[in-house]
Design an enzyme around this catalytic site. Sequence first.
Site, mmCIF file in Angstrom:
data_model
loop_
_atom_site.group_PDB
_atom_site.id
_atom_site.type_symbol
_atom_site.label_atom_id
_atom_site.label_comp_id
_atom_site.label_asym_id
_atom_site.label_seq_id
_atom_site.Cartn_x
_atom_site.Cartn_y
_atom_site.Cartn_z
ATOM 1 N N ARG A 144 -1.279 58.254 26.992
ATOM 2 C CA ARG A 144 -0.730 58.002 25.856
ATOM 3 C C ARG A 144 0.531 58.692 25.664
ATOM 4 N NH1 ARG A 144 -2.394 58.044 19.573
ATOM 5 N NH2 ARG A 144 -0.995 59.828 19.461
ATOM 6 N N ASP A 170 0.854 54.128 20.743
ATOM 7 C CA ASP A 170 0.166 53.885 19.446
ATOM 8 C C ASP A 170 1.369 53.549 18.433
ATOM 9 O OD1 ASP A 170 -1.408 53.683 17.111
ATOM 10 O OD2 ASP A 170 -2.314 55.484 17.552
ATOM 11 N N HIS A 193 0.707 52.783 15.359
ATOM 12 C CA HIS A 193 0.015 53.228 14.270
ATOM 13 C C HIS A 193 0.199 52.569 12.993
ATOM 14 C CE1 HIS A 193 -1.931 56.771 11.918
ATOM 15 N NE2 HIS A 193 -2.520 56.900 13.161
ATOM 16 N N GLU A 239 -1.305 49.785 20.709
ATOM 17 C CA GLU A 239 -2.233 50.057 19.804
ATOM 18 C C GLU A 239 -1.633 49.822 18.386
ATOM 19 O OE1 GLU A 239 -4.088 53.713 20.421
ATOM 20 O OE2 GLU A 239 -4.705 53.874 18.352
ATOM 21 N N GLU A 268 -9.263 51.441 15.309
ATOM 22 C CA GLU A 268 -9.838 52.700 14.992
ATOM 23 C C GLU A 268 -10.498 52.920 13.471
ATOM 24 O OE1 GLU A 268 -6.667 54.977 16.130
ATOM 25 O OE2 GLU A 268 -6.102 55.493 13.995
ATOM 26 N N ARG A 316 -11.149 49.171 19.325
ATOM 27 C CA ARG A 316 -11.030 50.522 19.219
ATOM 28 C C ARG A 316 -12.048 51.072 18.149
ATOM 29 N NH1 ARG A 316 -8.236 54.202 20.958
ATOM 30 N NH2 ARG A 316 -7.519 55.153 18.941
ATOM 31 N N GLU A 321 -10.670 57.263 24.524
ATOM 32 C CA GLU A 321 -9.495 58.270 24.368
ATOM 33 C C GLU A 321 -10.118 59.574 24.139
ATOM 34 O OE1 GLU A 321 -8.329 57.863 19.829
ATOM 35 O OE2 GLU A 321 -6.453 59.012 20.335
ATOM 36 N N TRP A 379 1.052 54.923 6.625
ATOM 37 C CA TRP A 379 1.132 56.046 7.607
ATOM 38 C C TRP A 379 0.413 55.790 8.667
ATOM 39 C CZ3 TRP A 379 -2.144 59.466 10.189
ATOM 40 C CH2 TRP A 379 -1.602 60.377 10.715
HETATM 41 C C1 GCO Z 1 -5.413 57.812 17.329
HETATM 42 C C2 GCO Z 1 -5.344 57.802 15.949
HETATM 43 C C3 GCO Z 1 -5.390 59.064 15.362
HETATM 44 C C4 GCO Z 1 -5.334 58.856 13.886
HETATM 45 C C5 GCO Z 1 -6.419 59.992 13.124
HETATM 46 C C6 GCO Z 1 -6.575 59.761 11.796
HETATM 47 O O1 GCO Z 1 -5.039 56.637 17.903
HETATM 48 O O2 GCO Z 1 -6.070 58.830 17.870
HETATM 49 O O3 GCO Z 1 -4.427 57.066 15.628
HETATM 50 O O4 GCO Z 1 -4.344 59.852 15.751
HETATM 51 O O5 GCO Z 1 -4.035 58.975 13.217
HETATM 52 O O6 GCO Z 1 -7.574 59.927 13.977
HETATM 53 O O7 GCO Z 1 -7.642 60.228 11.174
HETATM 54 MG MG MG Z 2 -4.536 55.075 17.194
#
Ligand code: GCO
Ligand code: MG
Length: 405
Positions: free
Chosen positions: A150, A213, A215, A239, A265, A286, A342, A405
Site C-alpha cells: 500500500r 487508502d 480514508h 480503499e 474496516e 474489509r 493487511e 478523518w
Molecule cells: C487501515 C486503516 C487504519 C485506521 C486505523 C484506525 O487501512 O489500516 O485505515 O490505518 O486508520 O485502524 O484505528
Molecule cells: Mg483503511
Amino acid sequence: MQIEPIARVQVFVTCPGRNFVTLKITTESGVTGLGDATLNGREMAVVAYLEEHVAPLLIGRDAHRIEDTWNTLHRGAYWRGGPVDMTALAAVDVALWDIKAKLAGLPLYQLLGGASRSGVTVYGHANGETIEDTIAEAKKYVAMGYKAVRLQSGVPGMASTYGVSKDKMFYEPADGALPTENTWSTSLYLNHAPKLFQAAREALGWDIELLHDVHHRLTPIQAARLGKALEPYNLFWLEDAVPADNQAAFRIVRQHTTTPLAVGEVFSSIWSCKTLIEEGLIDYIRATVVHAGGITHLRKIAALADIHHVKTGCHGATDLSPVTMAAALHFGLSVSNFGLQEYMRHTPETDAVFPHAYSFADGMMHPGEAPGLGVELDEGLAATFPYKRAYLPVNRLEDGTAFYW
Ligand code: GCO
Ligand code: MG
C-alpha cells in the site's frame, strides 16, 4: 455430550506502545481462550460493556456453544449492534473458538474447514513525506518478499495526511490525550495521488500489487474521478474512497471506474455491507474479526460475498492486536473467497506481550500449528504497560470546517 462450563471472564488492558484490550475466558477444566476487544480511541467503553454487561451472562454457559452464545448475546440485547457491542461480541466469539480448537488439539483453521491455500498473502505499508521516500520504502517491502504494498505519501502544501508516519514502520495515529487536528485539502490530494502511482509504476514495474487508502475523504463523484485517474496504474484496490454510511453512494463510483474498490474496516455487521455486496458495488470487503462480531459473523459476511464475486480483504492495522492477527490468519487460510490480508507489523514490545505462533515468509503469513489461535497473553508483562488515553486525530478543511478523518 461434552460440556465445558465457563468459570471465569477477565478483561486486560495494556499499552505496549498503544492500547490493547484482551478478553480471557477460562473454563472449569482450566482451558483458556483469548479474544481481542480493542476499539481504537474508545477502548474503555468496550471494557465497561464487557465487564458490566457481558461477563455475568457467560459464567456457567457451555463454552462449546459458540453459535448459540453469539445469538443469545446478539438477539438477547434489545440495544444491539454498533462498534462497541460488536467488538465485545467478537472478543467473546474468538475466545470461544480458541477454547474449542485447544480442546480439539487442532489449530483453529482446521475447525474452519482446513487450509484452502498454502498461506495468507499480505500487503505491507510503504509511506513517506515525498513520492521518492514512499517509493524507497516500497522497494524495501519488495526486497522483503512482499507481493503487495500500500502506498501513501505526503501531499505538497498539506502539513500532514493520513497514513504518513514519523516512524515509517509503526504508523500509530492515536497519538494524543486529546485529538491532534489535521488540515485537509481535497483538491491538493486529488491532483497529487495519480502522480504517486505514475512514479511508482515507473520505479517498481508491474509485478507488484499496489494499493491505496483514501480514508473516507471524497464525495462519490470525486472518488469516481480518482478511480478513473488511477486506472492506468492498475491498482489492486482503492480503499474507503467515500464514507460508506450510505451504501448507495458507491453506485456513482462504481458506474464510472474499473479501479477495484475495497471498503469495510469500520463496519460492524453484515447490514453495513449487504447492499454493497448484493449490488456488486465493491470487490473486497474489509470487515474484520474484531470489529464485525468475530469469526462466527465474519464467516456469514464472507459467504454472502462469495456468491457475489466479492473477496475478503481484512483490516489488519496495528490497532488490531496479535490476537486478531492470528484469528484473521486462521480465517484467511480457510475461507473460500480470500482476497488479501493487511499486515502492519507490531512493535517488539507488543509481540513480547502477545507471544504467537504466526509467521511471515515470501509475502505470505501462516497462523502456525499450535492448538487454538496460537497466541497467548503474558499477563505479567502486560501489567507493566498501563493504559494511556489516546485519541485518533480529527480533520478540518482549510476554512475550518470539521471533516472526516
Ligand atoms: C487501515 C486503516 C487504519 C485506521 C486505523 C484506525 O487501512 O489500516 O485505515 O490505518 O486508520 O485502524 O484505528
Ligand atoms: Mg483503511
